[in-house]
Enzyme design. Structure first.
Site, short mmCIF file in Angstrom:
data_model
loop_
_atom_site.label_atom_id
_atom_site.label_comp_id
_atom_site.label_asym_id
_atom_site.label_seq_id
_atom_site.Cartn_x
_atom_site.Cartn_y
_atom_site.Cartn_z
N HIS A 179 -7.10 -21.09 10.42
CA HIS A 179 -8.46 -21.47 10.03
C HIS A 179 -9.16 -20.32 9.30
O HIS A 179 -9.76 -20.52 8.25
CB HIS A 179 -9.31 -21.91 11.23
CG HIS A 179 -10.77 -21.90 10.88
ND1 HIS A 179 -11.36 -22.90 10.13
CD2 HIS A 179 -11.73 -20.95 11.07
CE1 HIS A 179 -12.63 -22.58 9.90
NE2 HIS A 179 -12.87 -21.41 10.46
N ASP A 221 0.86 -1.18 0.00
CA ASP A 221 0.00 0.00 0.00
C ASP A 221 0.90 1.23 0.00
O ASP A 221 2.11 1.12 0.07
CB ASP A 221 -0.95 -0.02 1.21
CG ASP A 221 -0.19 0.06 2.52
OD1 ASP A 221 1.05 0.16 2.50
OD2 ASP A 221 -0.84 0.01 3.57
N CYS A 223 -9.32 -27.36 6.52
CA CYS A 223 -8.03 -26.79 6.91
C CYS A 223 -7.35 -27.69 7.96
O CYS A 223 -8.01 -28.48 8.63
CB CYS A 223 -8.18 -25.35 7.42
SG CYS A 223 -8.56 -25.19 9.18
N ASP A 230 -8.50 -7.17 0.12
CA ASP A 230 -7.61 -7.51 1.23
C ASP A 230 -8.31 -7.11 2.51
O ASP A 230 -9.15 -6.22 2.50
CB ASP A 230 -6.29 -6.74 1.14
CG ASP A 230 -6.46 -5.30 1.58
OD1 ASP A 230 -6.97 -4.49 0.78
OD2 ASP A 230 -6.12 -4.97 2.73
N CYS A 240 -9.03 -27.58 11.48
CA CYS A 240 -10.31 -28.28 11.63
C CYS A 240 -10.16 -29.79 11.49
O CYS A 240 -10.93 -30.56 12.05
CB CYS A 240 -11.32 -27.76 10.61
SG CYS A 240 -11.84 -26.07 10.99
N CYS A 282 -14.97 -27.60 7.00
CA CYS A 282 -13.68 -26.99 6.63
C CYS A 282 -12.60 -28.07 6.56
O CYS A 282 -12.53 -28.95 7.41
CB CYS A 282 -13.31 -25.92 7.66
SG CYS A 282 -11.72 -25.11 7.33
ZN LIG Z 1 -10.81 -24.80 9.41
#
Ligand SMILES: [Zn+2]
Length: 392
Positions: A356, A97, A327, A283, A330, A325
């Protein structure tokens, strides 16, 4: 130079599936960009960042903050070490930025003149001066793939007159940013122009919550024929309908063949909505900042939910944060364990919850990209979209 942007499909609602070719690689759009303020996405290491998301493709592009890196460790030090990419060992695209937002929101005792802004560091009170030329110089030294023009961010709410006057400054500063960038962008010899792609500068549309000022701002920036345009000054406390309305209108005034980036938004349902409206890049610090505060996003029974893991109700909850999820957090840990880590002040909590949340954001965008690719109408000519043509 081309804008390096290819459009593959556009759906009736405006959503687009595209690809941005940058010096450090290609970015499939629409894309969510994790924020790496001080050359680190807080509490998440680079290797993890590269493998996040359902497809394990990881974050395609991250942000770094010019203001923070300028103050600490200093852009000249980073230049000597070969740029932020090499400094933090990140070989994928990066955007910096302009520092404007932080100068206006974090620093104290600002004095704004047409020349630039004098401010005191929020770290030690030392005095500094940022002008468009200086912001460009710092960003060139940092070596990001995409740089942002230096702009003034007005407070919210701001009167029409105040916003209009600020816009004059923002446009003059954008012109000076463009000029300085064109003259100095080759001053980092270690920056490799891969596949002919070089550092590029995006402009920022301002204009507060006033449609006619937004329109004027878009028109002025489009005249400068930049390789991409951001919509700034939103998500500053205005109602969500206003944010949405400003985005929808501004998109109409920006060229179809250039990437459009909405800065600093938003919740997972907002980034999905804006992507489906035709925003290509976004973002936000929310996934990581929320994670550090014990807040996690989940889609439970089809509803977007934010769980506060601090609550006692999760003390013996054996379920993962989000059963759907995929990930690593999880797949492995229960809400009960994560709550324990958080309430014990264990540093691992911030890391796992951020991982997560970032996965949740990246998965959301991956799903949107799949939808857009599957339902869209083919663009009549891809090759003509990949080159930059003077805006009409
Ligand atoms: Zn997750």
């Amino acid at each position: 130079m081309g804008s390096g942007f290819q459009l593959f499909h556009t759906v009736p609602g405006g959503g687009r599936r595209g690809r941005l070719n940058l010096p450090h690689g290609t970015v499939e759009t629409p894309v969510f960009m994790p924020v790496g303020t001080a050359a680190t996405v807080k509490a998440v290491d680079q290797r993890t960042l590269e493998t996040l998301g359902e497809s394990a493709a990881g974050a395609q592009i991250i942000l770094a903050n010019t203001y923070h890196l300028y103050l600490r460790p200093g852009h000249e030090l980073i230049r000597r070490l070969g740029g932020v990419h090499r400094f933090m060992s990140w070989d994928r695209p990066m955007l910096t930025d302009s520092g404007g937002f932080q100068v206006f929101s974090l620093s104290q005792l600002r004095t704004i003149t047409p020349e630039g802004v004098e401010f005191r560091s929020h770290l030690d009170g030392s005095k500094h001066f940022f002008s468009p030329e200086h912001s460009m110089g710092v960003q060139i030294a940092l070596g990001a793939d995409i740089l942002m023009a230096f702009d003034e961010c007005v407070e919210h709410p701001a009167s029409y007159e105040r916003t209009r006057d600020s816009l004059g400054l923002t446009h003059a500063w954008a012109e000076r940013s463009v000029r300085y960038f064109a003259e100095h962008k080759h001053e980092v010899p270690w920056f490799e122009a891969r596949d002919g792609q070089t550092q590029r500068l995006f402009g920022i549309v301002q204009g507060g919550m006033y449609p006619d000022l937004r329109r004027e701002s878009a028109a002025r920036l489009v005249e400068m024929d930049l390789p991409g345009y951001a919509i700034g000054g939103l998500a500053v406390g205005e109602p969500r309908e206003v944010t949405r309305d400003m985005i929808a209108r501004t998109l109409e005034w920006l060229p179809q063949d250039k990437p459009r980036y909405v800065m600093g938004v938003g919740y997972p349902d907002e980034i999905e909505e804006y992507a489906r409206m035709g925003v290509d890049m976004m973002d936000c610090v929310l996934p990581t900042r929320s994670g550090r505060h014990g807040l996690v996003f989940a889609r439970l029974d089809g509803e977007l939910t934010r769980l506060n893991l601090k609550k006692l109700e999760f003390a013996e909850d054996r379920r993962p944060i989000d059963p759907a999820c995929t990930c690593p957090v999880c797949r492995r840990y229960t809400r009960a364990y994560l709550r324990h880590l958080f309430s014990s002040g264990e540093p691992l909590a911030a890391s796992l919850l951020s991982i997560h949340n970032l996965s949740f954001y990246l998965d959301t965008m991956e799903r949107v990209r799949r939808d857009l690719a599957g339902t869209g109408l083919p663009q009549e000519s891809e090759s003509s979209q990949a080159t930059s043509t003077p805006a009409a």
